[in-house]
Enzyme design. Structure first.
Site, PDB file in Angstrom:
ATOM      1  N   HIS A   1       0.785  -1.111   0.057  1.00  0.00           N
ATOM      2  CA  HIS A   1       0.159   0.232   0.039  1.00  0.00           C
ATOM      3  C   HIS A   1       0.830   1.382  -0.063  1.00  0.00           C
ATOM      4  O   HIS A   1       1.766   1.407   0.888  1.00  0.00           O
ATOM      5  CB  HIS A   1      -0.900  -0.055   1.280  1.00  0.00           C
ATOM      6  CG  HIS A   1      -1.762  -1.067   1.225  1.00  0.00           C
ATOM      7  ND1 HIS A   1      -2.887  -0.978   0.303  1.00  0.00           N
ATOM      8  CD2 HIS A   1      -2.375  -2.140   2.160  1.00  0.00           C
ATOM      9  CE1 HIS A   1      -3.737  -2.134   0.576  1.00  0.00           C
ATOM     10  NE2 HIS A   1      -3.406  -2.600   1.486  1.00  0.00           N
TER      11      HIS A   1
ATOM     12  N   CYS B   1       0.166   2.487  -4.788  1.00  0.00           N
ATOM     13  CA  CYS B   1      -0.409   3.684  -5.244  1.00  0.00           C
ATOM     14  C   CYS B   1       0.331   4.805  -4.692  1.00  0.00           C
ATOM     15  O   CYS B   1       1.252   4.989  -4.103  1.00  0.00           O
ATOM     16  CB  CYS B   1      -1.942   3.777  -4.527  1.00  0.00           C
ATOM     17  SG  CYS B   1      -2.945   2.484  -4.889  1.00  0.00           S
TER      18      CYS B   1
END
Length: 255
Positions: free
Chosen positions: A59, A115
């Site tokens: 993440h 991301c």
């Protein structure tokens, strides 16, 4: 990634340190402390001629920039497994740990499959490439006296997407097994390309991701949910940033 580095790139098994949630050794679980320690291990005793690779798949997010060194007003961050307790690892921390110590003659490739990862290493220059392959280097130094480069070495970051985009794990690329789109497209481009340049690497990765996304995109009332579950219909464009400016179509990539 380990298989690719060892079998295709010639790295030794004992030169690779892996942190994973599946590990039973507490020092190999990707906590904030362990990730930072692994980064320090990577650059420790680094010398001219050394080639370093840092790969992160997990993440990532954007955080408000409080030290005024970001053009868009946000730092980028990666998430350790204990981020709710220990906090996230900011791009400032990554730059401090594995970029600035890099000595002359050494080279670092960071592969960031997360991301909001376009400038995850906080490097001075970001390569802006359009769909036709034309590019320009964008200076990322902004209202800061903090040095973001190396001690003479070359640091490069190939990231999954721009700072304002998301990246996906998807089954659309590998025939049923979920995999990071950036990691998969990077390895495939490296395996297929002969004397690949950085410019052609970016083009190949973006082409692979666009084709897979278009191939499995669904339409209809629940399309957004289905597409999300399958990793379809996403928008992400792999990015290249660097500690120095160079001709991306004349420079061959070598790990």
């Amino acid at each position: 990634m380990r298989y690719f580095l060892v079998e295709e790139m010639g790295f030794r098994n004992d030169s690779i340190l892996i942190l994973s949630e599946e590990e039973t050794d507490p020092t190999r679980i990707p906590t904030k402390h362990n990730i930072l320690m692994a980064m320090r291990w990577l650059v420790h005793d680094c010398q001219s001629g050394d080639s370093l690779v840092f790969h992160f798949s997990g993440h990532g997010s954007k955080e408000r920039d409080y030290d005024m060194d970001e053009i868009d007003g946000f730092d980028e961050s990666i998430w350790p497994v204990d981020h709710e307790i220990a906090g996230k690892i900011l791009d400032d921390d990554i730059n401090d740990t594995i970029v600035r110590p890099l000595p002359r003659g050494a080279k670092l490739h960071a592969l960031i499959d997360a991301c909001n990862s376009g400038t995850m290493l906080d490097l001075p220059f970001l390569c802006r490439m359009n769909r036709e392959g034309a590019y320009r280097w964008e200076d990322q130094v902004y209202m800061s006296t903090v040095y973001k480069g190396t001690r003479g070495g070359l640091a490069l970051c190939i990231s999954a997407c721009d700072d304002n985009q998301t990246s996906v794990d998807t089954t659309a690329l590998s025939g049923g097994t979920a995999t990071g789109a950036m990691t998969y497209s990077f390895i495939q481009a490296m395996l297929k390309g002969h004397e690949l340049t950085y410019g052609h690497l970016l083009i190949a990765m973006r082409h692979t991701i666009r084709e897979a996304s278009a191939r499995v995109r669904f339409k209809g009332p629940i399309a957004s949910l289905v597409n999300k579950l399958l990793g379809a219909g996403w928008t992400q464009e792999p990015q290249l940033s660097s500690s120095e400016v160079f001709d991306i179509y004349a420079t061959k990539i070598s790990l």
